[in-house]
Design a protein around this motif. Structure first.
Motif, PDB file in Angstrom:
ATOM      1  N   UNK A  76       0.837  -1.208   0.000  1.00 28.10           N
ATOM      2  CA  UNK A  76       0.000   0.000   0.000  1.00 28.10           C
ATOM      3  C   UNK A  76       0.870   1.256   0.000  1.00 28.10           C
ATOM      4  N   UNK A  77       1.964   1.233   0.756  1.00 22.60           N
ATOM      5  CA  UNK A  77       2.864   2.388   0.765  1.00 22.60           C
ATOM      6  C   UNK A  77       3.540   2.559  -0.595  1.00 22.60           C
ATOM      7  N   UNK A  78       3.853   1.448  -1.250  1.00 21.90           N
ATOM      8  CA  UNK A  78       4.374   1.551  -2.617  1.00 21.90           C
ATOM      9  C   UNK A  78       3.323   2.156  -3.535  1.00 21.90           C
ATOM     10  N   UNK A  79       2.076   1.730  -3.386  1.00 15.47           N
ATOM     11  CA  UNK A  79       0.997   2.264  -4.206  1.00 15.47           C
ATOM     12  C   UNK A  79       0.859   3.781  -4.028  1.00 15.47           C
ATOM     13  N   UNK A  80       0.951   4.247  -2.770  1.00 15.55           N
ATOM     14  CA  UNK A  80       0.816   5.676  -2.499  1.00 15.55           C
ATOM     15  C   UNK A  80       1.945   6.470  -3.160  1.00 15.55           C
ATOM     16  N   UNK A  81       3.163   5.947  -3.061  1.00 16.38           N
ATOM     17  CA  UNK A  81       4.300   6.591  -3.724  1.00 16.38           C
ATOM     18  C   UNK A  81       4.100   6.595  -5.236  1.00 16.38           C
ATOM     19  N   UNK A  82       3.638   5.490  -5.775  1.00 12.87           N
ATOM     20  CA  UNK A  82       3.396   5.354  -7.213  1.00 12.87           C
ATOM     21  C   UNK A  82       2.345   6.359  -7.685  1.00 12.87           C
ATOM     22  N   UNK A  83       1.348   6.611  -6.843  1.00 11.19           N
ATOM     23  CA  UNK A  83       0.270   7.531  -7.212  1.00 11.19           C
ATOM     24  C   UNK A  83       0.635   8.997  -7.016  1.00 11.19           C
ATOM     25  N   UNK A  84       1.268   9.297  -5.879  1.00 17.69           N
ATOM     26  CA  UNK A  84       1.344  10.684  -5.439  1.00 17.69           C
ATOM     27  C   UNK A  84       2.748  11.271  -5.331  1.00 17.69           C
ATOM     28  N   UNK A  85       3.762  10.542  -5.780  1.00 19.48           N
ATOM     29  CA  UNK A  85       5.100  11.124  -5.837  1.00 19.48           C
ATOM     30  C   UNK A  85       5.944  10.849  -4.608  1.00 19.48           C
ATOM     31  N   UNK A  86       6.994  11.637  -4.462  1.00 23.07           N
ATOM     32  CA  UNK A  86       7.983  11.400  -3.412  1.00 23.07           C
ATOM     33  C   UNK A  86       7.419  11.702  -2.026  1.00 23.07           C
ATOM     34  N   UNK A  87       7.902  10.951  -1.054  1.00 26.07           N
ATOM     35  CA  UNK A  87       7.468  11.123   0.331  1.00 26.07           C
ATOM     36  C   UNK A  87       8.143  12.340   0.950  1.00 26.07           C
ATOM     37  N   UNK A  88       7.352  13.145   1.665  1.00 27.25           N
ATOM     38  CA  UNK A  88       7.870  14.370   2.281  1.00 27.25           C
ATOM     39  C   UNK A  88       7.781  14.366   3.799  1.00 27.25           C
ATOM     40  N   UNK A  89       6.870  13.601   4.382  1.00 30.19           N
ATOM     41  CA  UNK A  89       6.722  13.550   5.842  1.00 30.19           C
ATOM     42  C   UNK A  89       6.198  12.181   6.240  1.00 30.19           C
ATOM     43  N   UNK A  90       6.651  11.702   7.417  1.00 31.07           N
ATOM     44  CA  UNK A  90       6.274  10.360   7.883  1.00 31.07           C
ATOM     45  C   UNK A  90       6.150  10.420   9.407  1.00 31.07           C
ATOM     46  N   UNK A  91       4.913  10.362   9.913  1.00 30.44           N
ATOM     47  CA  UNK A  91       4.639  10.461  11.348  1.00 30.44           C
ATOM     48  C   UNK A  91       3.870   9.214  11.779  1.00 30.44           C
ATOM     49  N   UNK A  92       4.263   8.628  12.894  1.00 32.68           N
ATOM     50  CA  UNK A  92       3.599   7.433  13.415  1.00 32.68           C
ATOM     51  C   UNK A  92       2.765   7.807  14.634  1.00 32.68           C
ATOM     52  N   UNK A  93       1.482   7.439  14.639  1.00 29.80           N
ATOM     53  CA  UNK A  93       0.578   7.740  15.748  1.00 29.80           C
ATOM     54  C   UNK A  93       0.263   6.527  16.617  1.00 29.80           C
ATOM     55  N   UNK A  94       0.472   5.332  16.085  1.00 26.35           N
ATOM     56  CA  UNK A  94       0.260   4.110  16.870  1.00 26.35           C
ATOM     57  C   UNK A  94       1.157   3.031  16.296  1.00 26.35           C
ATOM     58  N   UNK A  95       1.749   2.236  17.177  1.00 29.55           N
ATOM     59  CA  UNK A  95       2.627   1.162  16.722  1.00 29.55           C
ATOM     60  C   UNK A  95       2.546   0.010  17.711  1.00 29.55           C
ATOM     61  N   UNK A  96       1.834  -1.043  17.307  1.00 29.16           N
ATOM     62  CA  UNK A  96       1.670  -2.218  18.153  1.00 29.16           C
ATOM     63  C   UNK A  96       1.928  -3.471  17.338  1.00 29.16           C
ATOM     64  N   UNK A  97       1.916  -4.599  18.017  1.00 27.49           N
ATOM     65  CA  UNK A  97       2.129  -5.857  17.312  1.00 27.49           C
ATOM     66  C   UNK A  97       1.021  -6.144  16.307  1.00 27.49           C
ATOM     67  N   UNK A  98      -0.208  -5.709  16.618  1.00 31.14           N
ATOM     68  CA  UNK A  98      -1.350  -6.061  15.771  1.00 31.14           C
ATOM     69  C   UNK A  98      -1.933  -4.890  14.991  1.00 31.14           C
ATOM     70  N   UNK A  99      -1.478  -3.667  15.241  1.00 31.76           N
ATOM     71  CA  UNK A  99      -1.987  -2.535  14.478  1.00 31.76           C
ATOM     72  C   UNK A  99      -0.980  -1.389  14.483  1.00 31.76           C
ATOM     73  N   UNK A 100      -1.111  -0.539  13.499  1.00 35.88           N
ATOM     74  CA  UNK A 100      -0.263   0.645  13.407  1.00 35.88           C
ATOM     75  C   UNK A 100      -1.026   1.703  12.630  1.00 35.88           C
ATOM     76  N   UNK A 101      -0.662   2.963  12.864  1.00 37.01           N
ATOM     77  CA  UNK A 101      -1.342   4.058  12.173  1.00 37.01           C
ATOM     78  C   UNK A 101      -0.417   5.258  12.117  1.00 37.01           C
ATOM     79  N   UNK A 102      -0.662   6.120  11.149  1.00 34.68           N
ATOM     80  CA  UNK A 102       0.176   7.301  11.043  1.00 34.68           C
ATOM     81  C   UNK A 102      -0.275   8.241   9.947  1.00 34.68           C
ATOM     82  N   UNK A 103       0.629   9.159   9.637  1.00 34.76           N
ATOM     83  CA  UNK A 103       0.368  10.217   8.647  1.00 34.76           C
ATOM     84  C   UNK A 103       1.559  10.287   7.701  1.00 34.76           C
ATOM     85  N   UNK A 104       1.263  10.289   6.413  1.00 30.57           N
ATOM     86  CA  UNK A 104       2.282  10.429   5.380  1.00 30.57           C
ATOM     87  C   UNK A 104       1.916  11.600   4.478  1.00 30.57           C
ATOM     88  N   UNK A 105       2.918  12.346   4.081  1.00 32.19           N
ATOM     89  CA  UNK A 105       2.665  13.422   3.134  1.00 32.19           C
ATOM     90  C   UNK A 105       3.561  13.224   1.921  1.00 32.19           C
TER      91      UNK A 105
END
Length: 320
Positions: free
Chosen positions: A191-220
């Motif tokens: 999915x992260x490859x897909x986002x890069x493929x669609x929207x260009x180079x990554x400019x920001x990467x923030x993690x809001x949750x990081x667990x063994x079974x789930x994770x979440x964050x913000x990418x620009x």
């Protein structure tokens, strides 16, 4: 007709590779897995030589390499645990074969540099399965994005992927972040490859949750702001999906509009093989952004929640 060898024949994703090899008119001549639950081979290539020990597999591949050209291994397909991909790709290249490797290609971006050197020395190539790039809905969305290069505002994107896994998950290598790379690498890297493929180079990467079974964050990215949520916990499924007995929920919205791509996944491995065999596969360089993204997610501290967090985080108790 090309000769294939397969490493990781007992894995979850291996049957898709077996099917792709068969559907493209080629043959699987050797397979390796330390586990011997590989009866699925009978459905595709019952004549395949099977090994549970790498040393014997290595000796067999070398024997074929020294045989007349028609017996050489042309491709090594890799479906082994994530942390072994790097080693198994090097083995394939040094055995005089091209390589097709499942995602994630490697766990860290610097591993790509060493593989590039071996590619140059061996004259052979690594390709990977980035199947979402071939999905019709993603192709159409990319064309839409590329048709508006001077759009004044970035796209607002919400990505949610929940694929329920049982208690076995955390007891397997997939639950060990040193082996799987964690949840973002194991179920999210394509999915992260897909986002890069669609929207260009990554400019920001923030993690809001990081667990063994789930994770979440913000990418620009150059053209999008993305809130993402990944989980293998059935409790995170929306109520409607739980009531219907569904175990997977996949959603991407772009500027509030749902992108329907739940269908069309069945034959994407075969489509990937067709592209690779035609010389149009995705190689090491195409993987770098996504691998760097998940590597950074794995090492990032959990940031305080702000206005750019994913709405599904309200269902997840925050870590201290």
């Amino acid at each position: 007709m090309k000769n294939f060898a397969l490493i990781g024949a007992a894995g979850y994703i291996a049957p898709r590779h077996m099917k792709a090899i068969k559907d493209t008119g080629h043959r699987l001549v050797a397979a390796l897995d330390p586990n011997d639950s590989v009866g699925i081979l009978d459905s595709y290539f019952p004549e395949t030589e099977f090994f549970t020990e790498f040393e014997r597999f290595d000796r067999h591949i070398d024997k074929l390499r020294r045989a007349p050209e028609r017996a050489n291994i042309d491709y090594v397909a890799i479906c082994s645990p994530n942390y072994l991909h790097d080693s198994h790709m090097r083995f394939g290249l040094r055995s005089g074969a091209d390589v097709i490797c499942e995602k994630p290609l490697v766990l860290n971006p610097w591993n790509i540099d060493g593989l590039l050197e071996i590619e140059r020395d061996s004259g052979h190539r690594v390709s990977t399965i980035l199947q979402l790039r071939l999905h019709p809905a993603i192709i159409a969305l990319r064309q839409q994005v590329r048709s508006q290069p001077h759009r004044p505002h970035k796209y607002e994107v919400d990505l949610t992927y929940i694929t329920s896994r049982g208690h076995w998950y955390l007891q397997s290598w997939k639950g060990d972040s040193k082996k799987s790379g964690g949840i973002a690498s194991n179920i999210g890297v394509h999915f992260f490859d897909m986002l890069h493929h669609l929207f260009g180079e990554l400019q920001a990467n923030v993690v809001h949750a990081s667990r063994d079974t789930c994770a979440a964050g913000y990418l620009e990215y150059e053209q999008a702001r993305v809130r993402w949520f990944l989980s293998v916990d059935q409790a995170h499924l929306p109520p409607a999906q739980r009531e219907q007995g569904q175990r997977t929920y996949r959603s991407i919205t772009v500027d509030g509009q749902e992108i329907e791509f739940s269908g069309g996944f069945t034959d994407l491995h075969t489509r990937s093989y067709e592209e690779i065999l035609a010389g149009r596969g995705f190689g090491l360089a195409e993987n770098r952004c996504a691998i760097a993204t998940v590597s950074a997610i794995r090492q990032a501290p959990v940031a305080p929640l702000r206005g750019d967090y994913h709405p599904f985080l309200k269902h997840v108790e925050r870590q201290p």
